[in-house]
Design an enzyme around this catalytic site. Structure first.
Site, PDB file in Angstrom:
ATOM      1  N   GLN A  81      -2.052   2.326  10.026  1.00 48.90           N
ATOM      2  CA  GLN A  81      -0.768   2.362   9.299  1.00 48.90           C
ATOM      3  C   GLN A  81       0.296   3.136  10.070  1.00 48.90           C
ATOM      4  OE1 GLN A  81      -3.748   2.975   7.919  1.00 48.90           O
ATOM      5  NE2 GLN A  81      -3.796   2.553   5.731  1.00 48.90           N
ATOM      6  N   ASP A 135      -1.934  10.834  -1.946  1.00 48.10           N
ATOM      7  CA  ASP A 135      -2.244   9.814  -2.952  1.00 48.10           C
ATOM      8  C   ASP A 135      -2.578  10.427  -4.298  1.00 48.10           C
ATOM      9  OD1 ASP A 135      -2.641   8.286  -0.368  1.00 48.10           O
ATOM     10  OD2 ASP A 135      -2.813   6.738  -1.914  1.00 48.10           O
ATOM     11  N   ARG A 155       0.880  -1.180   0.000  1.00 45.96           N
ATOM     12  CA  ARG A 155       0.000   0.000   0.000  1.00 45.96           C
ATOM     13  C   ARG A 155       0.910   1.220   0.000  1.00 45.96           C
ATOM     14  NH1 ARG A 155       2.319   1.744   3.733  1.00 45.96           N
ATOM     15  NH2 ARG A 155       0.793   3.383   3.824  1.00 45.96           N
ATOM     16  N   GLY A 156       0.262   2.400  -0.058  1.00 47.04           N
ATOM     17  CA  GLY A 156       1.043   3.632  -0.233  1.00 47.04           C
ATOM     18  C   GLY A 156       1.130   3.906  -1.724  1.00 47.04           C
ATOM     19  N   ALA A 157       0.854   5.164  -2.104  1.00 51.09           N
ATOM     20  CA  ALA A 157       0.704   5.487  -3.528  1.00 51.09           C
ATOM     21  C   ALA A 157       1.895   5.056  -4.397  1.00 51.09           C
ATOM     22  CB  ALA A 157       0.406   6.974  -3.677  1.00 51.09           C
TER      23      ALA A 157
HETATM   24  O1  MRU Z   1      -4.457   3.329   2.346  1.00 47.29           O
HETATM   25  P1  MRU Z   1      -2.973   3.493   2.244  1.00 47.29           P
HETATM   26  O2  MRU Z   1      -2.228   2.913   3.404  1.00 47.29           O
HETATM   27  O3  MRU Z   1      -2.446   3.017   0.921  1.00 47.29           O
HETATM   28  O4  MRU Z   1      -2.766   5.059   2.300  1.00 47.29           O
HETATM   29  C1  MRU Z   1      -1.475   5.579   2.201  1.00 47.29           C
HETATM   30  C2  MRU Z   1      -1.427   7.046   2.382  1.00 47.29           C
HETATM   31  O5  MRU Z   1      -2.426   7.691   2.604  1.00 47.29           O
HETATM   32  C3  MRU Z   1      -0.107   7.707   2.202  1.00 47.29           C
HETATM   33  O6  MRU Z   1      -0.024   8.872   2.967  1.00 47.29           O
HETATM   34  C4  MRU Z   1       0.091   8.077   0.722  1.00 47.29           C
HETATM   35  O7  MRU Z   1      -0.093   6.953  -0.091  1.00 47.29           O
HETATM   36  C5  MRU Z   1       1.399   8.662   0.457  1.00 47.29           C
HETATM   37  S1  MRU Z   1       2.639   7.418   0.517  1.00 47.29           S
HETATM   38  C6  MRU Z   1       4.161   8.032   0.316  1.00 47.29           C
END
Ligand code: MRU
Length: 357
Positions: free
Chosen positions: A199, A240, A51-53
């Site tokens: 997270q 994201d 996960r994470g963009a």
């Molecule tokens: O739902 P997730 O855990 O994928 O959400 C991640 C986030 O909101 C992060 O802040 C975002 O992806 C930036 S990651 C460098």
């Protein structure tokens, strides 16, 4: 970055499989998982093993390479690309990565297509690592400036996990923090727990611990009083999807933290690689906001006395719950954007200037 003293990236290709760190098991178990098919990659993104963009962008790129490895028929590749893009709706990185892969693969003959796909997926990941490192170098200046005035530990609040586990390496919001820590600037991180999937508690605190960066987990609603008490010098979060006008869509609760920061004159920075900029959508209302299963709220996971991961129900059986995963922070609450190219005002002019070529 390090886990138990050993350097890792979050994703890599080895012996015909894609290797990931299964983030659904952290912080209790460190498990490296094999993705062998495009279906495995789609599932890993959906259930948030990755996960994470930026990391889901990298996984989508490798996912498409896995599709080609299975079957290089153009219909199958096209359908796989569509499914990868749909696997999570909010982060623009999925579409960005797949569009880049498709462009690279167009016109390549079937003998070479797998090699080209694997090469480009690695390029996407290598570039993300380089960009995140640069975000750190650029953001370090902001932390240095605060430290030079305060001459005491810099307290940084972050939300969700925009750490190295959310990217390929370094992280976005955490990269300036890691750079400051490595330079010997005393930093301490307030880590928002980040309900419902935690997270912050499960991933951000874990990765900061592994790098020996002092940090404290707080409940999501604690940031406000800490800001009122002067115990937060700066907020840094990830995103994201960043609109060209500087609005940022990030993990649910980011907006409320930005409002509290605004009310308390605490600088609120958003760190991002350019792969999270959506140059097309003009109005934040058009951003697809992911709504996830409400069981992520009503059940919590942890380890029992035998160190086994367990899920328990914490809500009344009959209660309904709603689980929106992201919100939008309007640009006016964002002090500036920290990107691989430099620091920019969160505005059309700021972003245009930074990315004019
Ligand atoms: O739902 P997730 O855990 O994928 O959400 C991640 C986030 O909101 C992060 O802040 C975002 O992806 C930036 S990651 C460098």
């Amino acid at each position: 970055m390090k886990i138990e003293g050993k350097d890792y990236r979050t994703i890599w290709y080895e012996n015909n499989v894609v290797k990931i760190i299964d983030q659904t098991k952290l912080p209790h178990k460190f498990v490296i998982k094999d993705l062998k098919t495009v279906k495995n990659a789609i599932n890993a993104i959906k259930i948030m093993e990755v996960r994470g963009a930026p990391l889901i962008g990298g996984t989508a790129a490798y996912g498409l390479a896995l599709a080609i490895q299975e079957n290089n028929n153009s219909e199958f590749i096209k359908k796989s690309a569509e499914e990868l893009i749909k696997s999570r709706p909010t982060a623009i990185n999925l579409k960005w990565a797949i569009d880049r892969m498709i462009k690279k693969l167009s016109g390549i003959n079937s003998d070479q297509i797998l090699d080209v796909a694997l090469y480009e997926a690695k390029e996407i990941c290598d570039e993300d690592e380089k960009f995140c490192k640069n975000i750190g170098i650029n953001g370090l200046k902001i932390i240095e400036e605060i430290y030079s005035k305060k001459k005491d530990t810099v307290n940084i609040l972050t939300h969700c996990n925009a750490g190295w586990l959310a990217t390929i390496n370094w992280g976005t919001a955490t990269s300036p923090i890691y750079h400051a820590h490595k330079k010997g600037i005393p930093v301490h991180v307030w880590v928002d727990e980040t309900r419902p999937r935690n997270q912050g508690a499960n991933l951000t605190s874990y990765e900061l611990n592994e790098e020996e960066v002092p940090n404290t987990i707080i409940a999501d609603n604690t940031g406000g009083i800490l800001m009122q008490r002067g115990e937060v010098d700066i907020c840094i979060v990830g995103t994201d999807r960043t609109l060209s006008n500087g609005d940022v869509c990030n993990k649910i609760g980011t907006y409320l933290k930005a409002l509290a920061a605004y009310d308390n004159n605490v600088p609120f920075y958003v760190a991002l690689p350019s792969s999270t900029i959506d140059w097309d959508i003009k109005d934040a209302k058009d951003i697809p906001i992911e709504e996830r299963n409400s069981e992520e709220l009503s059940y919590v996971e942890g380890v029992d006395e035998n160190n086994q991961i367990k899920k328990v129900l914490i809500y009344p059986n009959k209660s309904k719950a709603m689980n929106l995963a992201f919100d939008v922070t309007p640009a006016k609450y964002v002090t500036a954007l920290i990107t691989e190219r430099g620091i920019s005002e969160a505005s059309s002019d700021g972003l245009k200037e930074l990315f004019k070529k």
